[in-house]
Design a protein around this motif. Structure first.
Motif, PDB file in Angstrom:
ATOM      1  N   ARG A 295       0.801  -1.222   0.000  1.00 17.89           N
ATOM      2  CA  ARG A 295       0.000   0.000   0.000  1.00 17.89           C
ATOM      3  C   ARG A 295       0.840   1.281   0.000  1.00 17.89           C
ATOM      4  O   ARG A 295       0.558   2.203  -0.755  1.00 17.89           O
ATOM      5  CB  ARG A 295      -0.923  -0.037   1.220  1.00 17.89           C
ATOM      6  N   ASP A 296       1.900   1.295   0.810  1.00 16.57           N
ATOM      7  CA  ASP A 296       2.721   2.510   0.895  1.00 16.57           C
ATOM      8  C   ASP A 296       3.531   2.765  -0.378  1.00 16.57           C
ATOM      9  O   ASP A 296       4.064   3.846  -0.558  1.00 16.57           O
ATOM     10  CB  ASP A 296       3.668   2.446   2.101  1.00 16.57           C
ATOM     11  N   GLN A 297       3.614   1.746  -1.240  1.00 17.92           N
ATOM     12  CA  GLN A 297       4.362   1.931  -2.500  1.00 17.92           C
ATOM     13  C   GLN A 297       3.426   2.155  -3.681  1.00 17.92           C
ATOM     14  O   GLN A 297       3.874   2.242  -4.829  1.00 17.92           O
ATOM     15  CB  GLN A 297       5.177   0.675  -2.794  1.00 17.92           C
ATOM     16  N   ALA A 298       2.125   2.245  -3.410  1.00 19.08           N
ATOM     17  CA  ALA A 298       1.133   2.253  -4.495  1.00 19.08           C
ATOM     18  C   ALA A 298       1.313   3.388  -5.488  1.00 19.08           C
ATOM     19  O   ALA A 298       0.904   3.280  -6.635  1.00 19.08           O
ATOM     20  CB  ALA A 298      -0.278   2.306  -3.908  1.00 19.08           C
ATOM     21  N   TYR A 299       1.938   4.502  -5.060  1.00 22.97           N
ATOM     22  CA  TYR A 299       2.067   5.654  -5.959  1.00 22.97           C
ATOM     23  C   TYR A 299       3.481   5.780  -6.539  1.00 22.97           C
ATOM     24  O   TYR A 299       3.840   6.810  -7.104  1.00 22.97           O
ATOM     25  CB  TYR A 299       1.615   6.934  -5.225  1.00 22.97           C
ATOM     26  N   GLY A 300       4.254   4.705  -6.407  1.00 23.56           N
ATOM     27  CA  GLY A 300       5.610   4.683  -6.980  1.00 23.56           C
ATOM     28  C   GLY A 300       5.554   4.538  -8.503  1.00 23.56           C
ATOM     29  O   GLY A 300       4.528   4.137  -9.075  1.00 23.56           O
ATOM     30  N   ASP A 301       6.705   4.817  -9.129  1.00 28.58           N
ATOM     31  CA  ASP A 301       6.797   4.851 -10.599  1.00 28.58           C
ATOM     32  C   ASP A 301       7.100   3.467 -11.180  1.00 28.58           C
ATOM     33  O   ASP A 301       8.044   3.303 -11.942  1.00 28.58           O
ATOM     34  CB  ASP A 301       7.925   5.853 -10.934  1.00 28.58           C
ATOM     35  N   TYR A 302       6.336   2.468 -10.755  1.00 29.21           N
ATOM     36  CA  TYR A 302       6.603   1.088 -11.199  1.00 29.21           C
ATOM     37  C   TYR A 302       5.355   0.227 -11.027  1.00 29.21           C
ATOM     38  O   TYR A 302       4.439   0.595 -10.292  1.00 29.21           O
ATOM     39  CB  TYR A 302       7.759   0.469 -10.387  1.00 29.21           C
ATOM     40  N   PRO A 303       5.330  -0.951 -11.717  1.00 27.51           N
ATOM     41  CA  PRO A 303       4.199  -1.870 -11.512  1.00 27.51           C
ATOM     42  C   PRO A 303       4.309  -2.536 -10.138  1.00 27.51           C
ATOM     43  O   PRO A 303       5.388  -2.537  -9.544  1.00 27.51           O
ATOM     44  CB  PRO A 303       4.353  -2.898 -12.637  1.00 27.51           C
ATOM     45  N   LEU A 304       3.210  -3.098  -9.637  1.00 24.88           N
ATOM     46  CA  LEU A 304       3.219  -3.772  -8.330  1.00 24.88           C
ATOM     47  C   LEU A 304       2.404  -5.061  -8.383  1.00 24.88           C
ATOM     48  O   LEU A 304       1.467  -5.172  -9.190  1.00 24.88           O
ATOM     49  CB  LEU A 304       2.590  -2.853  -7.279  1.00 24.88           C
ATOM     50  N   PRO A 305       2.719  -6.020  -7.502  1.00 25.66           N
ATOM     51  CA  PRO A 305       1.957  -7.271  -7.477  1.00 25.66           C
ATOM     52  C   PRO A 305       0.504  -7.071  -7.010  1.00 25.66           C
ATOM     53  O   PRO A 305       0.247  -6.246  -6.129  1.00 25.66           O
ATOM     54  CB  PRO A 305       2.699  -8.131  -6.451  1.00 25.66           C
ATOM     55  N   ILE A 306      -0.418  -7.831  -7.636  1.00 22.28           N
ATOM     56  CA  ILE A 306      -1.831  -7.775  -7.215  1.00 22.28           C
ATOM     57  C   ILE A 306      -2.346  -9.165  -6.846  1.00 22.28           C
ATOM     58  O   ILE A 306      -3.539  -9.362  -6.671  1.00 22.28           O
ATOM     59  CB  ILE A 306      -2.729  -7.162  -8.324  1.00 22.28           C
ATOM     60  N   GLY A 307      -1.425 -10.147  -6.777  1.00 24.17           N
ATOM     61  CA  GLY A 307      -1.826 -11.520  -6.457  1.00 24.17           C
ATOM     62  C   GLY A 307      -1.886 -12.363  -7.723  1.00 24.17           C
ATOM     63  O   GLY A 307      -1.909 -11.826  -8.841  1.00 24.17           O
ATOM     64  N   ALA A 308      -1.890 -13.685  -7.530  1.00 25.00           N
ATOM     65  CA  ALA A 308      -1.961 -14.671  -8.622  1.00 25.00           C
ATOM     66  C   ALA A 308      -0.869 -14.451  -9.674  1.00 25.00           C
ATOM     67  O   ALA A 308      -1.068 -14.753 -10.852  1.00 25.00           O
ATOM     68  CB  ALA A 308      -3.358 -14.657  -9.265  1.00 25.00           C
ATOM     69  N   GLY A 309       0.267 -13.908  -9.259  1.00 28.49           N
ATOM     70  CA  GLY A 309       1.404 -13.710 -10.174  1.00 28.49           C
ATOM     71  C   GLY A 309       1.195 -12.579 -11.176  1.00 28.49           C
ATOM     72  O   GLY A 309       1.959 -12.456 -12.133  1.00 28.49           O
ATOM     73  N   GLN A 310       0.183 -11.744 -10.984  1.00 30.83           N
ATOM     74  CA  GLN A 310      -0.121 -10.661 -11.935  1.00 30.83           C
ATOM     75  C   GLN A 310       0.281  -9.307 -11.340  1.00 30.83           C
ATOM     76  O   GLN A 310       0.564  -9.210 -10.144  1.00 30.83           O
ATOM     77  CB  GLN A 310      -1.611 -10.670 -12.292  1.00 30.83           C
ATOM     78  N   THR A 311       0.286  -8.283 -12.196  1.00 35.78           N
ATOM     79  CA  THR A 311       0.714  -6.952 -11.725  1.00 35.78           C
ATOM     80  C   THR A 311      -0.247  -5.855 -12.179  1.00 35.78           C
ATOM     81  O   THR A 311      -0.897  -5.972 -13.208  1.00 35.78           O
ATOM     82  CB  THR A 311       2.124  -6.598 -12.278  1.00 35.78           C
ATOM     83  N   ILE A 312      -0.274  -4.774 -11.392  1.00 38.88           N
ATOM     84  CA  ILE A 312      -0.983  -3.548 -11.778  1.00 38.88           C
ATOM     85  C   ILE A 312       0.073  -2.723 -12.525  1.00 38.88           C
ATOM     86  O   ILE A 312       1.229  -2.649 -12.095  1.00 38.88           O
ATOM     87  CB  ILE A 312      -1.519  -2.817 -10.526  1.00 38.88           C
ATOM     88  N   SER A 313      -0.309  -2.112 -13.654  1.00 40.65           N
ATOM     89  CA  SER A 313       0.673  -1.366 -14.462  1.00 40.65           C
ATOM     90  C   SER A 313       1.179  -0.130 -13.738  1.00 40.65           C
ATOM     91  O   SER A 313       0.491   0.445 -12.893  1.00 40.65           O
ATOM     92  CB  SER A 313       0.040  -0.919 -15.784  1.00 40.65           C
ATOM     93  N   GLN A 314       2.374   0.292 -14.145  1.00 41.13           N
ATOM     94  CA  GLN A 314       2.967   1.563 -13.687  1.00 41.13           C
ATOM     95  C   GLN A 314       1.957   2.693 -14.001  1.00 41.13           C
ATOM     96  O   GLN A 314       1.319   2.663 -15.050  1.00 41.13           O
ATOM     97  CB  GLN A 314       4.235   1.726 -14.518  1.00 41.13           C
ATOM     98  N   PRO A 315       1.813   3.688 -13.102  1.00 36.73           N
ATOM     99  CA  PRO A 315       0.816   4.751 -13.335  1.00 36.73           C
ATOM    100  C   PRO A 315       0.934   5.427 -14.709  1.00 36.73           C
ATOM    101  O   PRO A 315      -0.077   5.681 -15.363  1.00 36.73           O
ATOM    102  CB  PRO A 315       1.110   5.758 -12.213  1.00 36.73           C
ATOM    103  N   TYR A 316       2.164   5.683 -15.175  1.00 39.75           N
ATOM    104  CA  TYR A 316       2.336   6.361 -16.472  1.00 39.75           C
ATOM    105  C   TYR A 316       1.745   5.532 -17.623  1.00 39.75           C
ATOM    106  O   TYR A 316       1.164   6.072 -18.564  1.00 39.75           O
ATOM    107  CB  TYR A 316       3.826   6.634 -16.719  1.00 39.75           C
ATOM    108  N   ILE A 317       1.887   4.202 -17.526  1.00 39.04           N
ATOM    109  CA  ILE A 317       1.359   3.327 -18.589  1.00 39.04           C
ATOM    110  C   ILE A 317      -0.174   3.391 -18.599  1.00 39.04           C
ATOM    111  O   ILE A 317      -0.809   3.451 -19.657  1.00 39.04           O
ATOM    112  CB  ILE A 317       1.881   1.870 -18.410  1.00 39.04           C
ATOM    113  N   VAL A 318      -0.779   3.402 -17.404  1.00 37.51           N
ATOM    114  CA  VAL A 318      -2.238   3.545 -17.307  1.00 37.51           C
ATOM    115  C   VAL A 318      -2.652   4.867 -17.967  1.00 37.51           C
ATOM    116  O   VAL A 318      -3.603   4.932 -18.754  1.00 37.51           O
ATOM    117  CB  VAL A 318      -2.701   3.518 -15.824  1.00 37.51           C
ATOM    118  N   ALA A 319      -1.894   5.930 -17.669  1.00 31.46           N
ATOM    119  CA  ALA A 319      -2.232   7.261 -18.185  1.00 31.46           C
ATOM    120  C   ALA A 319      -2.118   7.326 -19.707  1.00 31.46           C
ATOM    121  O   ALA A 319      -3.035   7.800 -20.385  1.00 31.46           O
ATOM    122  CB  ALA A 319      -1.320   8.306 -17.539  1.00 31.46           C
ATOM    123  N   ILE A 320      -1.020   6.829 -20.257  1.00 28.13           N
ATOM    124  CA  ILE A 320      -0.820   6.951 -21.710  1.00 28.13           C
ATOM    125  C   ILE A 320      -1.841   6.086 -22.463  1.00 28.13           C
ATOM    126  O   ILE A 320      -2.406   6.514 -23.474  1.00 28.13           O
ATOM    127  CB  ILE A 320       0.648   6.652 -22.133  1.00 28.13           C
TER     128      ILE A 320
END
Ligand code: SAH
Length: 250
Positions: free
Chosen positions: A80-105
């Motif tokens: 949670r404390d890293q949620a706004y960092g400039d990188y993707p993060l784990p969301i479970g089941a071996g998958q990731t949430i994209s880096q914020p910039y990728i979501v934006a573009i």
């Protein structure tokens, strides 16, 4: 009571009142600081300025949506404390949430309107769906991993996103019952562009999709013009592969 004592009592009472006001002020300040920390609004503002606006994203609807959606609620709790960092993060089941910039573009290139109906392939945590739902009329999102799809559905319902429908299934086939779509966003990477997605896109609509093998993916925007798909290459990216319900890569 002698006059001197009366004055003394008044001064003592005034001093006491001042102390109480001071303590109340400090308490409310601490509370405000705590609230700011717990809703992460400062981190969100910093993310938008330093990672998104600074890299040229200027669609006001995208910036507004990303300032609003609480990204920290979509990541695994320990991150949670890293949620706004400039990188993707784990969301479970071996998958990731994209880096914020990728979501934006990816959201910006779809050129969305508030009446648009959008299809998303790869619900994951539900974050991208929430960003889309802030901007357009309705979002249909498909997730192949049941546990992720169900978790995202539950969170988005709790957050009152009534304009998002999530289903568990294979997004390679699109969602024919709700087609055609004004825009399609694919957040997992196949090695080719699925034909059903091209067929389910409206004339003039756009698909944004990462295509290619793991270390050779390109983010592509396709625009349907007179039935033909016009291609534009954006940037090299790294997404999780698109897989069917048996876990086989497309
Ligand atoms: N958009 C997501 C991130 C997605 S990660 C977010 O905002 O959190 C990519 C997701 O695509 C993973 O959850 C993966 O399980 C899913 N996926 C992979 N192949 C798929 C398919 N054929 N159909 C639907 N989802 C798929």
């Amino acid at each position: 009571m002698p006059k001197f004592h009366k004055v003394r009592t008044v001064i003592d009472n005034l001093w006491l009142c001042l102390n109480i006001v001071f303590v109340l002020f400090i308490m409310s300040e601490c509370n405000a600081q705590e609230m700011k920390k717990s809703d992460y609004s400062d981190q969100r503002e910093w993310m938008v300025r330093s990672q998104i606006q600074s890299r040229g994203i200027n669609d006001q609807n995208v910036l507004k949506a990303m300032r609003k959606v609480p990204r920290h609620l979509f990541v695994t709790e320990s991150y949670r404390d890293q949620a706004y960092g400039d990188y993707p993060l784990p969301i479970g089941a071996g998958q990731t949430i994209s880096q914020p910039y990728i979501v934006a573009i990816m959201t910006q290139v779809l050129d969305l309107d508030k009446t648009d109906k959008v299809l998303e392939i790869g619900t994951g945590s539900g974050y991208q769906a929430a960003v889309l739902a802030e901007i357009c009329d309705s979002v249909y999102s498909i997730e192949v991993i049941e546990s992720l799809g169900e978790k995202a559905k539950e969170l988005l319902d709790k957050m009152k996103y009534s304009n998002i429908k999530v289903k568990v299934g294979d997004g390679h086939q699109g969602w024919i019952e709700h087609a055609p779509f004004d825009a399609i966003i694919v957040t997992c990477a196949p090695t080719h562009i699925p034909q059903p997605l091209k067929d389910q896109l409206k004339e003039g609509g756009k698909i944004v999709i990462p295509v290619g093998e793991l270390y050779a993916q390109e983010l592509i925007v396709l625009t349907k013009e007179k039935g033909e798909m016009k291609r534009k290459y954006l940037i090299p990216v790294r997404f999780v592969p698109m897989k069917n319900s048996e876990g086989k890569k497309y």
